[in-house]
Motif scaffolding. Structure first.
Motif: not given
Length: 459
Positions: A212-222, A253-265
Motif C-alpha cells: 500500500v503506497l500512501s499518496l493523496d492525489g495532486t501535489k497541492e492536495t498531498n 498487487d499494490y494500491y495507491t491509497r489516499g485520503t480526502f478531507t474537507a480541504y479537497n471535497l
C-alpha cells in the motif's frame, strides 16, 4: 428487501437478500413505487396500479412490467426472503486468528495532519518493534490459528520502512516456521515511500503479496496534509518511487491509497490524477476525524461528496470505454459470487480473526484501537487473549446493529468499521453514520458500473 435507484442513466433494482441486480425499464421502475413488501399477488390492487401508470405508459408496457415482476419473484430474484436472520439468530462463531497487523514502527518520518495514529505515537510514545517481539507474534498467530493454513501478516506503522531490518527478520522467520507448522504466510506492507530504494523494492517484490503506497492525489492536495517534520512536502520525492514500484509489479498487487478531507471535497480530481500518473490500482478514502477538526468531513459535505462520486463513476466508465481504465477500490464489487455468508454478516474480523500487535507486544482488536487501553486484549509473550472482549467482537454482526437492519448496503460493508463506531458512539454496534452515507453511495456507483460492464460485454 429491495432498493431501487438511478445511476449512470440506468434504472437499477437491487434485491438485497438474493443479491440479484436488475436493470429495468421506466414502467417497471415506477411500478415498484406502488408495491409493498412482502410481495403478495393476492393483496395487490392491479387495477389501481395500472390506472396510476396509464398516464405515462401503454397497457402493453404496464402488463409486461407486471408479468416480469411476478416472474422474478417466483424465481426468488425479487422480494426474496431474509435467509440471513436465522443464521445470525443462531450465531455462535468460534474464531481462530488468521491475520496480524504488526506495528513494527510507532514512529514516522512524516507528520500528516489527519493521522489517526498521532503521527506514529498512537497517543503513547514512539517506539520500534524488536525482532524478538515480532518473532513472538509469529509464534502467537501459529498457536492461535487452529487448522487454518493461510495467515496474513501486515506490516504497519508509523512508517514500517524505518524498521526494515526487523521486517526482513520477521518475514524470514515466519517463512521458516510456516514450513515447520504447515502454514502459508502472506505479507503486505504500507509505506509513505520516503525510504523506498532499490534494495527495499527488490525485497518487497520478492516477499510481499501486496503493498500500500500512501499518496493523496495532486501535489497541492498531498503536500497540504502529508509533510515532513520540517513541513516540506513529500510528493516530489515519493511519486517517482511509487511509479517505479508499481511498474515493477506490472501494475498489480499494490494500491495507491489516499485520503480526502474537507480541504479537497473535489477529490475526484485527485483520484483521476493518480490514474493520469499511470497507477492502475487506487483507493482514496474519506477521512475519519472528530468534527472539531477543520479538515473533518461533516453532514453538510454529503451532497458535494455524492456529486464527486457521481462524477468519478462517469469518468470511470468513459476511460474504460477508451481503453484507459483503472481500478478504484470502492467501485469494485462482485455481483456473481461475492463474499461468503460469514464475511457478509461480520466484516473484517477485528478483535477475533484480525489483531494488531504493538512494538511492546501488546495486542489490540485492530490498528485503529491501538492506544486505547480499554481495548488491550493481551500480549504475545503471554499467549492469551481477553476472551470476553474477543467474544464481544465475535458476536457483533449486521443483525446486532439496529441501524444496519433496514440498510440495503449492509451485506456490502458488513456493518462498517467497529473502531469508527466506538470512537464516535462508544459502541461497536452503533455505526458511524457519515461513513454509512458514503458507503451507500459508493455501493450504488459500484453496482451501476458493474451492470454497465456486463451489458457492454454482452454486446
Amino acid at each position: 428487501m429491495i432498493h431501487k435507484f438511478k445511476q449512470l442513466d440506468l434504472n437499477i433494482v437491487l434485491d438485497v437478500y438474493s443479491g440479484s441486480v436488475h436493470v429495468v425499464d421506466d414502467a417497471f421502475y415506477d411500478m415498484l413505487s406502488y408495491i409493498n413488501e412482502p410481495f403478495d399477488e393476492k393483496n395487490i390492487n392491479k387495477e389501481e396500479i395500472f390506472a396510476r401508470l396509464q398516464e405515462n405508459y401503454t397497457s402493453e408496457e404496464i402488463t409486461e412490467a407486471y408479468n416480469e415482476m411476478v416472474s422474478l419473484y417466483n424465481e426468488g430474484l425479487l422480494f426474496s426472503e431474509d435467509t440471513y436472520a436465522e443464521i445470525a439468530k443462531n450465531w455462535h462463531k468460534k474464531s481462530v486468528v488468521k491475520a496480524l497487523c504488526l506495528h513494527v514502527a510507532h514512529d514516522c518520518n512524516l507528520r500528516c495532519k489527519y493521522c489517526f495514529a498521532d503521527t506514529g505515537e498512537f497517543h503513547g510514545h514512539r517506539g520500534i518493534m524488536s525482532a524478538e517481539v515480532g518473532k513472538k507474534a509469529i509464534d502467537f498467530v501459529i498457536e492461535n490459528s487452529g487448522s487454518r493454513r493461510n495467515i496474513e501478516i501486515d506490516y504497519f506503522g508509523g512508517e514500517p520502512l524505518m524498521n526494515f531490518g526487523v521486517v526482513k527478520e520477521i518475514t524470514e522467520y515466519a517463512k521458516e516456521q510456516g514450513k515447520l507448522h504447515d502454514k502459508n504466510f502472506r505479507f503486505t506492507i504500507t509505506t509513505n515511500g520516503l525510504l523506498l530504494n532499490d534494495e527495499v523494492k527488490e525485497y518487497v517484490n520478492a516477499n510481499m503479496s501486496n503493498i500500500v503506497l500512501s499518496l493523496d492525489g495532486t501535489k497541492e492536495t498531498n503536500d497540504r496534509v502529508r509533510y515532513r517534520v520540517d513541513k516540506s512536502g513529500s510528493y516530489d520525492t515519493i511519486v517517482p518511487k511509487f511509479i517505479d514500484l508499481a511498474n515493477s509489479r506490472n501494475q498489480m498487487d499494490y494500491y495507491t491509497r489516499g485520503t480526502f478531507t474537507a480541504y479537497n471535497l473535489d477529490f475526484a480530481k485527485d483520484v483521476l490524477h493518480l490514474a493520469d500518473l499511470g497507477f492502475k490500482q487506487t483507493s482514496v478514502e474519506p477521512v475519519v476525524a472528530p468534527y472539531s477538526e477543520d479538515y473533518a468531513l461533516r453532514k453538510e459535505h454529503i451532497p458535494q461528496v455524492f456529486a464527486e462520486y457521481d462524477k468519478l463513476a462517469e469518468e470511470y466508465i468513459k476511460r474504460r470505454r477508451e481503453g484507459r481504465g483503472f481500478n478504484f477500490f470502492h467501485f469494485m464489487v462482485d455481483l456473481d459470487q461475492g463474499p461468503c455468508v460469514i464475511k457478509r454478516l461480520s466484516g473484517c474480523g477485528s478483535g477475533h480473526e484480525y489483531l494488531a500487535v504493538t512494538p511492546e507486544g501488546d495486542i489490540y482488536p485492530c490498528h485503529q484501537f491501538v492506544g486505547n487501553e480499554k481495548f488491550k486484549m493481551g500480549n504475545v509473550f503471554e499467549g492469551k487473549l481477553d476472551e470476553s472482549m474477543k467474544s464481544m467482537f465475535e458476536n457483533s454482526n449486521v443483525y446486532t446493529k439496529e441501524k444496519c437492519r433496514d440498510c440495503f448496503a449492509k451485506f456490502y460493508c458488513s456493518g462498517g468499521c467497529p473502531a469508527n463506531a466506538y470512537n464516535f458512539n462508544e459502541d461497536i454496534n452503533k455505526p458511524y453514520e457519515l461513513a454509512c452515507e458514503f458507503e451507500r453511495k459508493r455501493v450504488e456507483c459500484a453496482i451501476a458500473i458493474e451492470a454497465i460492464k456486463m451489458l457492454e460485454d454482452l454486446d
